[in-house]
Design a protein around this motif. Structure first.
Motif, PDB file in Angstrom:
ATOM      1  N   LEU A 138      43.364  67.540  23.150  1.00 57.95           N
ATOM      2  CA  LEU A 138      43.278  68.481  24.266  1.00 57.95           C
ATOM      3  C   LEU A 138      43.192  67.754  25.609  1.00 57.95           C
ATOM      4  O   LEU A 138      43.929  68.053  26.553  1.00 57.95           O
ATOM      5  CB  LEU A 138      42.024  69.336  24.066  1.00 57.95           C
ATOM      6  CG  LEU A 138      42.072  70.742  24.600  1.00 57.95           C
ATOM      7  CD1 LEU A 138      42.877  71.590  23.659  1.00 57.95           C
ATOM      8  CD2 LEU A 138      40.656  71.295  24.712  1.00 57.95           C
ATOM      9  N   THR A 150      42.098  75.075  30.168  1.00 53.53           N
ATOM     10  CA  THR A 150      42.627  74.901  28.818  1.00 53.53           C
ATOM     11  C   THR A 150      42.862  76.225  28.099  1.00 53.53           C
ATOM     12  O   THR A 150      43.225  76.227  26.928  1.00 53.53           O
ATOM     13  CB  THR A 150      41.672  74.054  27.963  1.00 53.53           C
ATOM     14  OG1 THR A 150      40.402  74.687  27.940  1.00 53.53           O
ATOM     15  CG2 THR A 150      41.529  72.663  28.553  1.00 53.53           C
ATOM     16  N   HIS A 152      42.829  79.186  25.766  1.00 50.82           N
ATOM     17  CA  HIS A 152      42.199  79.343  24.461  1.00 50.82           C
ATOM     18  C   HIS A 152      42.471  78.151  23.546  1.00 50.82           C
ATOM     19  O   HIS A 152      42.157  78.194  22.361  1.00 50.82           O
ATOM     20  CB  HIS A 152      42.726  80.616  23.803  1.00 50.82           C
ATOM     21  CG  HIS A 152      44.218  80.605  23.703  1.00 50.82           C
ATOM     22  ND1 HIS A 152      45.031  80.911  24.775  1.00 50.82           N
ATOM     23  CD2 HIS A 152      45.036  80.275  22.694  1.00 50.82           C
ATOM     24  CE1 HIS A 152      46.296  80.793  24.404  1.00 50.82           C
ATOM     25  NE2 HIS A 152      46.322  80.411  23.150  1.00 50.82           N
ATOM     26  N   ALA A 153      43.072  77.080  24.098  1.00 53.91           N
ATOM     27  CA  ALA A 153      43.492  75.968  23.235  1.00 53.91           C
ATOM     28  C   ALA A 153      42.313  75.295  22.534  1.00 53.91           C
ATOM     29  O   ALA A 153      42.409  74.927  21.360  1.00 53.91           O
ATOM     30  CB  ALA A 153      44.280  74.950  24.052  1.00 53.91           C
ATOM     31  N   LEU A 154      41.183  75.162  23.245  1.00 55.71           N
ATOM     32  CA  LEU A 154      40.013  74.529  22.621  1.00 55.71           C
ATOM     33  C   LEU A 154      39.540  75.341  21.425  1.00 55.71           C
ATOM     34  O   LEU A 154      39.304  74.805  20.339  1.00 55.71           O
ATOM     35  CB  LEU A 154      38.878  74.397  23.650  1.00 55.71           C
ATOM     36  CG  LEU A 154      37.572  73.811  23.124  1.00 55.71           C
ATOM     37  CD1 LEU A 154      37.783  72.385  22.648  1.00 55.71           C
ATOM     38  CD2 LEU A 154      36.472  73.840  24.178  1.00 55.71           C
ATOM     39  N   LEU A 155      39.461  76.648  21.617  1.00 54.90           N
ATOM     40  CA  LEU A 155      39.006  77.517  20.533  1.00 54.90           C
ATOM     41  C   LEU A 155      39.975  77.435  19.340  1.00 54.90           C
ATOM     42  O   LEU A 155      39.546  77.309  18.185  1.00 54.90           O
ATOM     43  CB  LEU A 155      38.897  78.957  21.035  1.00 54.90           C
ATOM     44  CG  LEU A 155      38.197  79.910  20.074  1.00 54.90           C
ATOM     45  CD1 LEU A 155      36.756  79.471  19.861  1.00 54.90           C
ATOM     46  CD2 LEU A 155      38.242  81.331  20.586  1.00 54.90           C
ATOM     47  N   ALA A 156      41.291  77.472  19.640  1.00 54.79           N
ATOM     48  CA  ALA A 156      42.280  77.387  18.558  1.00 54.79           C
ATOM     49  C   ALA A 156      42.108  76.083  17.781  1.00 54.79           C
ATOM     50  O   ALA A 156      42.133  76.067  16.549  1.00 54.79           O
ATOM     51  CB  ALA A 156      43.689  77.495  19.129  1.00 54.79           C
ATOM     52  N   GLY A 157      41.893  74.982  18.512  1.00 56.27           N
ATOM     53  CA  GLY A 157      41.704  73.684  17.857  1.00 56.27           C
ATOM     54  C   GLY A 157      40.464  73.674  16.979  1.00 56.27           C
ATOM     55  O   GLY A 157      40.493  73.200  15.840  1.00 56.27           O
TER      56      GLY A 157
ATOM     57  N   PRO B 128      47.940  76.179  32.069  1.00 55.60           N
ATOM     58  CA  PRO B 128      48.753  75.892  30.881  1.00 55.60           C
ATOM     59  C   PRO B 128      49.585  77.094  30.434  1.00 55.60           C
ATOM     60  O   PRO B 128      49.092  78.213  30.381  1.00 55.60           O
ATOM     61  CB  PRO B 128      47.717  75.512  29.820  1.00 55.60           C
ATOM     62  CG  PRO B 128      46.417  75.996  30.325  1.00 55.60           C
ATOM     63  CD  PRO B 128      46.500  76.107  31.802  1.00 55.60           C
ATOM     64  N   CYS B 133      49.892  75.614  25.033  1.00 56.80           N
ATOM     65  CA  CYS B 133      48.735  75.895  24.178  1.00 56.80           C
ATOM     66  C   CYS B 133      49.114  75.810  22.706  1.00 56.80           C
ATOM     67  O   CYS B 133      48.369  75.281  21.884  1.00 56.80           O
ATOM     68  CB  CYS B 133      48.165  77.281  24.494  1.00 56.80           C
ATOM     69  SG  CYS B 133      47.402  77.356  26.107  1.00 56.80           S
ATOM     70  N   VAL B 136      49.438  72.155  21.706  1.00 54.14           N
ATOM     71  CA  VAL B 136      48.122  71.541  21.573  1.00 54.14           C
ATOM     72  C   VAL B 136      47.443  72.029  20.290  1.00 54.14           C
ATOM     73  O   VAL B 136      46.855  71.240  19.547  1.00 54.14           O
ATOM     74  CB  VAL B 136      47.249  71.838  22.814  1.00 54.14           C
ATOM     75  CG1 VAL B 136      45.803  71.447  22.563  1.00 54.14           C
ATOM     76  CG2 VAL B 136      47.776  71.075  24.019  1.00 54.14           C
ATOM     77  N   ALA B 137      47.563  73.327  20.004  1.00 49.05           N
ATOM     78  CA  ALA B 137      46.947  73.858  18.784  1.00 49.05           C
ATOM     79  C   ALA B 137      47.539  73.183  17.542  1.00 49.05           C
ATOM     80  O   ALA B 137      46.807  72.771  16.642  1.00 49.05           O
ATOM     81  CB  ALA B 137      47.139  75.372  18.716  1.00 49.05           C
ATOM     82  N   ALA B 140      46.489  69.444  17.529  1.00 52.94           N
ATOM     83  CA  ALA B 140      45.054  69.265  17.327  1.00 52.94           C
ATOM     84  C   ALA B 140      44.709  69.525  15.863  1.00 52.94           C
ATOM     85  O   ALA B 140      43.856  68.867  15.282  1.00 52.94           O
ATOM     86  CB  ALA B 140      44.257  70.197  18.225  1.00 52.94           C
ATOM     87  N   ALA B 180      44.783  77.513  13.296  1.00 51.47           N
ATOM     88  CA  ALA B 180      44.941  77.206  14.719  1.00 51.47           C
ATOM     89  C   ALA B 180      46.084  78.032  15.310  1.00 51.47           C
ATOM     90  O   ALA B 180      45.959  78.586  16.404  1.00 51.47           O
ATOM     91  CB  ALA B 180      45.202  75.712  14.913  1.00 51.47           C
ATOM     92  N   THR B 183      44.962  81.687  15.623  1.00 57.11           N
ATOM     93  CA  THR B 183      44.076  81.863  16.769  1.00 57.11           C
ATOM     94  C   THR B 183      44.875  81.849  18.070  1.00 57.11           C
ATOM     95  O   THR B 183      44.660  82.675  18.960  1.00 57.11           O
ATOM     96  CB  THR B 183      43.021  80.745  16.806  1.00 57.11           C
ATOM     97  OG1 THR B 183      42.465  80.608  15.512  1.00 57.11           O
ATOM     98  CG2 THR B 183      41.925  81.049  17.804  1.00 57.11           C
ATOM     99  N   ASP B 184      45.793  80.897  18.160  1.00 57.82           N
ATOM    100  CA  ASP B 184      46.622  80.793  19.365  1.00 57.82           C
ATOM    101  C   ASP B 184      47.419  82.076  19.577  1.00 57.82           C
ATOM    102  O   ASP B 184      47.470  82.624  20.674  1.00 57.82           O
ATOM    103  CB  ASP B 184      47.567  79.591  19.219  1.00 57.82           C
ATOM    104  CG  ASP B 184      48.619  79.563  20.320  1.00 57.82           C
ATOM    105  OD1 ASP B 184      48.228  79.560  21.489  1.00 57.82           O
ATOM    106  OD2 ASP B 184      49.818  79.560  20.000  1.00 57.82           O
ATOM    107  N   LEU B 187      45.043  85.036  20.599  1.00 57.53           N
ATOM    108  CA  LEU B 187      44.361  84.955  21.897  1.00 57.53           C
ATOM    109  C   LEU B 187      45.320  84.796  23.070  1.00 57.53           C
ATOM    110  O   LEU B 187      44.957  85.022  24.213  1.00 57.53           O
ATOM    111  CB  LEU B 187      43.358  83.810  21.897  1.00 57.53           C
ATOM    112  CG  LEU B 187      42.190  83.952  20.937  1.00 57.53           C
ATOM    113  CD1 LEU B 187      41.232  82.786  21.086  1.00 57.53           C
ATOM    114  CD2 LEU B 187      41.449  85.264  21.196  1.00 57.53           C
ATOM    115  N   THR B 191      44.478  85.509  27.314  1.00 56.85           N
ATOM    116  CA  THR B 191      44.100  84.476  28.276  1.00 56.85           C
ATOM    117  C   THR B 191      45.173  84.226  29.328  1.00 56.85           C
ATOM    118  O   THR B 191      45.076  83.304  30.109  1.00 56.85           O
ATOM    119  CB  THR B 191      43.808  83.141  27.557  1.00 56.85           C
ATOM    120  OG1 THR B 191      44.991  82.740  26.846  1.00 56.85           O
ATOM    121  CG2 THR B 191      42.663  83.262  26.598  1.00 56.85           C
TER     122      THR B 191
END
Lengths: 177, 198
Positions: A138, A150, A152-157, B128, B133, B136-137, B140, B180, B183-184, B187, B191
């Motif tokens: 991230l 960031t 919702h990327a942190l939450l998704a990760g 972003p 996103c 990254v998801a 990650a 992941a 969730t992406d 959400l 967002t």
């Protein structure tokens, strides 16, 4: 299958080093000038991400050295017990999203204490390998394009990490080689 | 969001070490960490230059675009807003496949390259975009078909079956990636910035 995957990962890099310049030459691209121009961008990206890296490494270092990480693991131990998660892997689950090097260290410690082929050893290995370091990815990815938000990327990760741990626990308790 | 998390973790760590009397260790570790960050970057910049140099050749020759076009169906599903012929689609393919092949730190520059390509498509430079996103998801969650580091670690610890974890790792990694992405996807609409407020 495993041999194929292994060969693929071993030869992926050399193959790229062979085909990319070859294709470039065939298409009449001045490949050396291109390479140097691209490599220069690499340096610039490096300078952009350094502040983000320092910020992240410092906070993870502080958490580990203060003992807060171990303290939190101790607090969570009863919860883990109630959920049938072995207490030994709780510190690994906490550090895995934060620090790749730290997690590898914890995994190495678990493997040496319980043996790599024990249940804990296999579970720790699967947890370690199932996901990448969320915070690192991230920070680096968004940092490299100068984005501080960031979404919702942190939450998704993190949801991904948790699902990876649950998946590892599920498969390791039900399936042994 | 990130400011709060960062601040909370840092302040929390200092408070904890004040209570548990680990202040000196914290001070040394913080300074060491700052140095480790630079060492990590230095170890990384060379590979980064190599990759971006090669990628530049691949882009100029049209190879990246070709790759993007070949895997268009999968890309359209994951990144609906990325146009087919933009170099971003090729960069995305390269980044995700490098992660699947377990290329570790060699894969990171490809991810950063893809981010830069996506940034070109981003109408709001400091916010972003959806595909950013998603990328990254995915990375990650980091599904890897070859968990090289773990297998090497197990072998060095004298495991009788170092590769025994490959199957479980792929299973767990698939769970992580699916969660992941889900969730992406869920959400993402929530967002998105409202035009009036930003």
């Amino acid at each position: 299958m495993t041999a194929l995957v292994k060969a693929l990962s071993e030869w992926a890099l050399p193959a790229l080093l062979f085909f990319i310049p070859l294709y470039g030459l065939a298409r009449g691209v001045r490949i050396y000038e291109c390479f140097v121009a691209g490599a220069e961008e690499g340096l610039r990206v490096g300078i952009t991400i350094l502040p983000y890296l320092v910020g992240m490494f410092v906070v993870v270092g502080a958490l580990r050295a203060s003992g807060a990480m171990d303290g939190l693991a101790g607090l969570l131990a009863p919860v883990a017990g109630a959920l049938d998660i072995p207490v030994e892997v709780v510190p690994l689950m906490l550090i895995r999203p934060l620090s790749g090097g730290g997690a590898l260290g914890v995994t190495a410690d678990l493997l040496s204490r319980f043996g790599p082929d024990s249940f804990i050893g296999r579970l720790a290995s699967a947890m370690q390998g199932s996901t990448d370091t969320t915070l690192y990815v991230l920070t680096l990815y968004f940092g490299s394009v100068g984005i501080r938000r960031t979404r919702h990327a942190l939450l998704a990760g993190l949801v991904g990490d948790l699902a990876g741990f649950v998946g590892a626990l599920y498969i390791c308790t039900r399936w042994a080689p | 969001m990130f400011s709060w998390l960062w601040g909370f973790l840092l302040i929390g760590a200092v408070c904890y070490s004040a209570i548990s009397g680990t202040g000196e260790r914290l001070a040394t570790e913080v300074l060491r960490s700052a140095k480790v960050a630079v060492d990590t970057l230095l170890g990384f910049v060379g590979v980064m230059c190599l990759w971006l140099g090669l990628m530049k050749i691949a882009e100029e020759s049209g190879m990246v675009q070709l790759l993007g076009r070949l895997l268009r169906p999968a890309l359209r599903l994951l990144f609906p807003s990325v146009p087919n012929h933009h170099p971003a689609s090729g960069a995305l393919v390269l980044s995700i496949s490098a992660n699947l092949l377990g290329m570790g730190s060699a894969a990171t520059p490809l991810g950063l390259q893809a981010m830069r390509r996506l940034a070109e498509l981003n109408p709001q430079p400091d916010y972003p975009s959806d595909p950013m996103c998603t990328l990254v998801a995915i990375n990650a969650a980091g599904l890897s078909l070859v968990p090289t580091a773990v297998v090497a670690l197990r072998a060095s610890m004298g495991s009788a079956y170092p590769t025994a974890v490959v199957g479980p790792t792929i299973f767990a990694g698939t769970c992580a990636t699916a969660a992941a992405l889900m969730t992406d996807w869920l959400l993402r609409p929530l967002t998105r910035p409202r035009r009036s407020t930003r």
